[in-house]
Write a protein that holds these residues in place. Structure first.
Motif: not given
Length: 480
Positions: A186-200, A205-218
């Motif tokens: 639905f979000a149009q985010i490619d599964h292969k780029y983010v579906w790992n322990c240093w992504g989402l 399960m998908l975890n948006w907060m984990k993703g933000a912690i991993n991808y944010a600069d601060k």
């Protein structure tokens, strides 16, 4: 710097908790420091467009194609009161307009995720349409945690955002935004780029907060103590490994209070204004709030207040085992708030079975001002507390807090009888520790000399946004 905030709630337009106050007050100070600010938030169905002079921006229709069809947004705008800051409201007839609350009860979890995915995606697109080329995009909690993910995946090669950095604030780690990974389609985010322990991906399960912690600069946490606690197994809510892995970009900055809103010397919602040099006028406020709750006034009897979301985090499990003893105390208790049904029912029961405990199960912003002013003590027995705003407001109103020493409560309240004491603390999370602390505070209340000193210390404690805003600017500059 050009700084763009995205938040599910912004005071005074929409408010459930401290998140709204932060996003409604921090930008004011940043603007005074010379920074250009824009704030993006949903146009919830209950927001009074006429009252806040919210006007639609011509030709602002935005169409985003998702897996289930096209979704339409319009953009409206108002000024943050007392500033020249633009607050942009994203108007959507499917996801936000139908609801009379920021976080509607009993709606489908997947639908809740879709709401904020669409909002976050639209925020990025509107930044481009408005040509607001931000140095910093500052997202807040899981509702906008998709923004750092989008920026580092879908928009990583977009030249418009070449110089943009992402800051993510954790106001409460308990709410992480978890669901099944089919949401990525639905979000149009490619599964292969983010579906790992240093992504989402988080335990399947998908975890948006984990993703933000991993991808944010601060990553900014709203108190120094809470920033330490969430890196432990006990306080990490399952994200301690992720937070330790990203410890190099983690910083704790204490929230502040907007003293142009919360200040008993200028508060027009009070029957009598007062300051640290005229605290006797506080007694008039006490009589007024007791009348509002239908309770008699007895001189010398303390009034203890609770203003809170009625949820487990706030320590309401502690009330049940000692509520019968609380009925016997020579003190009155008043409660204001809404939340979980079981706690609402508990306070309704106490409301009808005691002579000294009264609850109003409602969200009353104006009444809260009178309670802060009229109460003698402010009770916050939180199981955990990222920062806490109630105790900071209570201090300014000369209402010493009774708190469990955790997170921001530990950082902001100096426990009696220490030098410069501003309130009372207990450490063990159990009902009898809370009750003992209440009774200890009641004993000190009888000593008028000590109590006046305590009240004066509380009112002189400075938790304005000025110092915290400087730390935010330092954090922004460290990544630009």
């Amino acid at each position: 710097m050009k700084i763009m905030f995205a938040s599910a709630e912004v005071a005074p337009f929409s408010k459930v908790g401290g998140l709204a106050d932060v996003v409604g007050s921090l930008p004011k100070v940043l603007e005074k420091m010379g920074h250009e600010i824009a704030i993006f938030t949903p146009l919830h169905g209950f927001i009074d467009e006429e009252k806040f002079h919210i006007e639609e921006i011509p030709h602002s229709k935005l169409t985003i194609n998702y897996s289930y069809g096209e979704y339409y947004f319009k953009l409206k705008r108002a000024k943050l009161p007392g500033t020249n800051i633009n607050v942009f409201f994203l108007d959507n007839s499917k996801y936000f307009a139908p609801f009379q609350s920021v976080y509607p009860r009993n709606i489908d979890t997947r639908y809740e995720h879709e709401r904020f995915i669409a909002f976050s995606h639209a925020v990025i697109e509107y930044a481009k349409l408005l040509n607001f080329k931000a140095d910093i995009i500052h997202s807040n909690d899981w509702h906008t945690a998709m923004i750092p993910v989008y920026m580092k995946v879908n928009y990583k090669d977009d030249p418009f955002f070449a110089g943009t950095k992402n800051v993510f604030s954790i106001h409460n780690l308990a709410y992480q935004g978890q669901w099944f990974d089919d949401l990525l389609y639905f979000a149009q985010i490619d599964h292969k780029y983010v579906w790992n322990c240093w992504g989402l991906e988080h335990f399947g399960m998908l975890n948006w907060m984990k993703g933000a912690i991993n991808y944010a600069d601060k990553v900014i946490v709203v108190s120094e103590k809470y920033a330490q606690e969430i890196k432990t197994f006990e306080g990490g809510n399952g994200l301690d490994w992720t937070l330790n892995h990203n410890a190099h970009k983690l910083v704790g900055i204490l929230n502040g209070v907007d003293y142009s809103v919360y200040n008993p010397s200028i508060d027009n919602l009070l029957p009598r204004k007062y300051n640290e040099n005229s605290p006797e006028n506080k007694e008039i406020c006490k009589q007024a709030v007791l009348k509002a709750y239908g309770l008699p006034y007895f001189e010398g009897q303390p009034l203890i207040a609770v203003i809170s979301r009625l949820v487990e985090q706030k320590g309401f499990d502690l009330f049940g085992p000692v509520c019968e003893k609380m009925k016997e105390l020579d003190a009155k208790f008043i409660i204001l708030g809404t939340g979980a049904q079981k706690y609402e029912d508990m306070f309704r029961y106490l409301n009808g079975t005691s002579s000294n405990i009264r609850a109003r199960i409602e969200f009353g912003a104006e009444l809260s001002h009178l309670i802060y002013a009229g109460a003698d003590m402010f009770l916050m027995p939180s199981a955990f507390e990222p920062c806490g705003l109630g105790q900071l407001i209570a201090l300014k109103y000369g209402t010493p807090p009774i708190v469990r020493a955790t997170g921001g409560l530990e950082d902001t309240v100096v426990g009696y009888p220490l030098e410069g004491a501003t309130g009372f603390k207990f450490w063990d999370y159990n009902p009898y520790a809370m009750l003992d602390c209440i009774q200890y505070a009641m004993e000190i209340y009888k000593n008028k000399t000590e109590w006046k000193k305590l009240v004066k210390n509380a009112m002189n404690a400075d938790f304005s946004w000025d110092l915290s805003a400087e730390k935010y600017v330092e954090a922004y500059k460290s990544i630009i």
